[in-house]
Design a protein around this motif. Structure first.
Motif, PDB file in Angstrom:
ATOM      1  N   PRO A  85     -34.661  -2.105 -43.565  1.00  0.00           N
ATOM      2  CA  PRO A  85     -34.710  -1.483 -44.897  1.00  0.00           C
ATOM      3  C   PRO A  85     -33.412  -0.787 -45.301  1.00  0.00           C
ATOM      4  CG  PRO A  85     -36.772  -1.100 -43.764  1.00  0.00           C
ATOM      5  CD  PRO A  85     -35.847  -1.735 -42.762  1.00  0.00           C
ATOM      6  N   LEU A  86     -32.549  -0.451 -44.326  1.00  0.00           N
ATOM      7  CA  LEU A  86     -31.248   0.133 -44.678  1.00  0.00           C
ATOM      8  C   LEU A  86     -30.454  -0.810 -45.571  1.00  0.00           C
ATOM      9  CD1 LEU A  86     -30.196   1.565 -41.184  1.00  0.00           C
ATOM     10  CD2 LEU A  86     -30.936   2.880 -43.180  1.00  0.00           C
ATOM     11  N   ALA A  87     -30.668  -2.117 -45.421  1.00  0.00           N
ATOM     12  CA  ALA A  87     -29.917  -3.103 -46.204  1.00  0.00           C
ATOM     13  C   ALA A  87     -30.285  -3.061 -47.682  1.00  0.00           C
ATOM     14  CB  ALA A  87     -30.151  -4.508 -45.647  1.00  0.00           C
ATOM     15  N   VAL A  88     -31.447  -2.507 -48.005  1.00  0.00           N
ATOM     16  CA  VAL A  88     -31.854  -2.424 -49.416  1.00  0.00           C
ATOM     17  C   VAL A  88     -31.868  -0.978 -49.894  1.00  0.00           C
ATOM     18  CG1 VAL A  88     -33.156  -4.574 -49.344  1.00  0.00           C
ATOM     19  CG2 VAL A  88     -34.309  -2.425 -48.768  1.00  0.00           C
ATOM     20  N   GLY A  89     -31.214  -0.106 -49.127  1.00  0.00           N
ATOM     21  CA  GLY A  89     -31.060   1.286 -49.546  1.00  0.00           C
ATOM     22  C   GLY A  89     -32.216   2.203 -49.230  1.00  0.00           C
ATOM     23  N   VAL A  90     -33.127   1.779 -48.358  1.00  0.00           N
ATOM     24  CA  VAL A  90     -34.244   2.641 -47.952  1.00  0.00           C
ATOM     25  C   VAL A  90     -33.931   3.182 -46.566  1.00  0.00           C
ATOM     26  CG1 VAL A  90     -36.719   2.761 -47.506  1.00  0.00           C
ATOM     27  CG2 VAL A  90     -35.850   1.241 -49.303  1.00  0.00           C
ATOM     28  N   TRP A  91     -33.802   4.500 -46.464  1.00  0.00           N
ATOM     29  CA  TRP A  91     -33.287   5.111 -45.243  1.00  0.00           C
ATOM     30  C   TRP A  91     -34.364   5.642 -44.297  1.00  0.00           C
ATOM     31  CZ3 TRP A  91     -28.078   4.716 -44.534  1.00  0.00           C
ATOM     32  CH2 TRP A  91     -27.332   4.372 -45.658  1.00  0.00           C
ATOM     33  N   TRP A  92     -35.476   6.128 -44.837  1.00  0.00           N
ATOM     34  CA  TRP A  92     -36.409   6.877 -43.993  1.00  0.00           C
ATOM     35  C   TRP A  92     -37.035   6.077 -42.844  1.00  0.00           C
ATOM     36  CZ3 TRP A  92     -41.383   5.287 -43.479  1.00  0.00           C
ATOM     37  CH2 TRP A  92     -41.910   4.466 -44.475  1.00  0.00           C
ATOM     38  N   PRO A  93     -37.264   4.736 -42.978  1.00  0.00           N
ATOM     39  CA  PRO A  93     -37.862   4.031 -41.818  1.00  0.00           C
ATOM     40  C   PRO A  93     -36.988   4.068 -40.565  1.00  0.00           C
ATOM     41  CG  PRO A  93     -38.107   2.720 -43.810  1.00  0.00           C
ATOM     42  CD  PRO A  93     -37.174   3.835 -44.142  1.00  0.00           C
ATOM     43  N   ALA A  94     -35.670   4.260 -40.743  1.00  0.00           N
ATOM     44  CA  ALA A  94     -34.776   4.286 -39.580  1.00  0.00           C
ATOM     45  C   ALA A  94     -35.118   5.430 -38.633  1.00  0.00           C
ATOM     46  CB  ALA A  94     -33.330   4.394 -40.043  1.00  0.00           C
ATOM     47  N   ILE A  95     -35.726   6.483 -39.173  1.00  0.00           N
ATOM     48  CA  ILE A  95     -36.121   7.618 -38.336  1.00  0.00           C
ATOM     49  C   ILE A  95     -37.152   7.184 -37.291  1.00  0.00           C
ATOM     50  CG2 ILE A  95     -37.169   9.930 -38.377  1.00  0.00           C
ATOM     51  CD1 ILE A  95     -36.200  10.199 -41.257  1.00  0.00           C
ATOM     52  N   LEU A  96     -37.898   6.149 -37.626  1.00  0.00           N
ATOM     53  CA  LEU A  96     -38.975   5.681 -36.749  1.00  0.00           C
ATOM     54  C   LEU A  96     -38.526   4.563 -35.816  1.00  0.00           C
ATOM     55  CD1 LEU A  96     -41.791   5.512 -39.465  1.00  0.00           C
ATOM     56  CD2 LEU A  96     -41.305   7.388 -37.879  1.00  0.00           C
ATOM     57  N   ALA A  97     -37.219   4.322 -35.721  1.00  0.00           N
ATOM     58  CA  ALA A  97     -36.720   3.188 -34.940  1.00  0.00           C
ATOM     59  C   ALA A  97     -37.143   3.261 -33.476  1.00  0.00           C
ATOM     60  CB  ALA A  97     -35.196   3.106 -35.042  1.00  0.00           C
ATOM     61  N   LEU A  98     -36.980   4.415 -32.842  1.00  0.00           N
ATOM     62  CA  LEU A  98     -37.325   4.537 -31.421  1.00  0.00           C
ATOM     63  C   LEU A  98     -38.827   4.367 -31.185  1.00  0.00           C
ATOM     64  CD1 LEU A  98     -36.492   4.985 -28.529  1.00  0.00           C
ATOM     65  CD2 LEU A  98     -36.601   7.460 -28.925  1.00  0.00           C
ATOM     66  N   PRO A  99     -39.687   5.086 -31.951  1.00  0.00           N
ATOM     67  CA  PRO A  99     -41.123   4.845 -31.764  1.00  0.00           C
ATOM     68  C   PRO A  99     -41.516   3.400 -32.037  1.00  0.00           C
ATOM     69  CG  PRO A  99     -40.773   6.857 -33.015  1.00  0.00           C
ATOM     70  CD  PRO A  99     -39.441   6.197 -32.894  1.00  0.00           C
ATOM     71  N   ALA A 100     -40.882   2.768 -33.040  1.00  0.00           N
ATOM     72  CA  ALA A 100     -41.203   1.375 -33.358  1.00  0.00           C
ATOM     73  C   ALA A 100     -40.771   0.447 -32.228  1.00  0.00           C
ATOM     74  CB  ALA A 100     -40.533   0.963 -34.664  1.00  0.00           C
ATOM     75  N   LEU A 101     -39.634   0.747 -31.615  1.00  0.00           N
ATOM     76  CA  LEU A 101     -39.171  -0.043 -30.475  1.00  0.00           C
ATOM     77  C   LEU A 101     -40.190   0.030 -29.342  1.00  0.00           C
ATOM     78  CD1 LEU A 101     -37.031  -1.578 -28.786  1.00  0.00           C
ATOM     79  CD2 LEU A 101     -36.032   0.659 -28.228  1.00  0.00           C
ATOM     80  N   ILE A 102     -40.620   1.244 -29.016  1.00  0.00           N
ATOM     81  CA  ILE A 102     -41.586   1.434 -27.931  1.00  0.00           C
ATOM     82  C   ILE A 102     -42.913   0.771 -28.277  1.00  0.00           C
ATOM     83  CG2 ILE A 102     -42.900   3.149 -26.637  1.00  0.00           C
ATOM     84  CD1 ILE A 102     -40.508   5.062 -27.030  1.00  0.00           C
TER      85      ILE A 102
END
Length: 235
Positions: A85-102
């Motif tokens: 979503p960073l590619a379309v200007g949406v930043w907040w999902p990146a905060i969940l990257a580690l939990p999403a990875l796990i």
């Protein structure tokens, strides 16, 4: 046995093809809200789909690979969903990257375990006549497993052995004894291959003798392992 085979292969297909297809759908949906350049993000799930298609044909009868591929695909899917979503200007999902990875890794591993259970539980003697390489995990020995192929039995302390000390392979004809018994958890187990972080545990185990080597294999599927070895050793 045919219905079990179909059920197992559906789960394998969901792992190797379903995860990339689901990720492709999510990435395409996100890309549709951005510029034309955002569609480049579809390269990741498409590449996973191609790899999954090729590997599924190679791994369909080798369950030892299902866990690794499922964890890798699940982890990549979790990261991509939160970072793309960073590619379309949406930043907040990146905060969940580690939990999403796990979560992605755990979800993938659960799929692989489900395929293992669907294949082995309950044990069907007809499994011995199938082309599956059957995997039996060793209790208390992280990553270690017993692999029973059509003509050989392999004991390895790592999913991808890095040295000869981590793997031992015997022809099924070399097995002279298999015997089930219970461990109290106080025994000091000796492994002729290099293992790390082995923990003594209480529960069923198999004594396996082959080519003069004696093994004590702690596994919750002791009876099933002995049955498979007996079936595949029978001419």
């Amino acid at each position: 046995m045919e219905s079990r085979h179909r059920r197992v292969q559906r789960i394998v297909a969901a792992t190797y093809l379903g995860i990339p297809l689901g990720l492709l759908a999510v990435v395409a949906l996100i890309a549709s809200t951005g510029s034309a350049a955002a569609w480049i993000g579809c390269v990741v799930p498409v590449a996973m789909l191609v790899v999954g298609f090729v590997l599924r044909r190679r791994h369909r009868y080798t369950p030892r690979w299902w866990l690794a591929v499922a964890g890798l695909f699940g982890g990549l899917a979790g990261l991509t969903v939160t970072l793309f979503p960073l590619a379309v200007g949406v930043w907040w999902p990146a905060i969940l990257a580690l939990p999403a990875l796990i979560l992605g890794i755990v979800g993938g591993l659960m799929l692989a375990r489900a395929a293992d259970r669907a294949l082995l539980v309950p044990f069907d003697p007809e499994l011995a006549s199938t082309p599956y390489e059957l995997v039996f995990r060793l209790r208390g020995v992280p990553l270690a497993a017993v692999l029973v192929g059509a003509d050989t039995v392999t004991l390895q302390s790592h999913p991808v052995p890095r040295s000869e000390q981590q793997v031992r392979r015997y022809p099924l004809s070399a097995i002279t004894l298999t015997h089930e018994f219970d461990l109290s958890g106080a025994e000091r187990l000796r492994f002729p291959i290099a293992v790390t972080h082995a923990v003594a545990t209480e529960g069923p185990a198999v004594i396996l003798q082959a080519n003069g080597d004696d093994w004590v294999l702690p596994t919750n599927q002791a009876t099933t392992l002995i049955d498979v070895l007996a079936q595949r050793r029978t001419p």
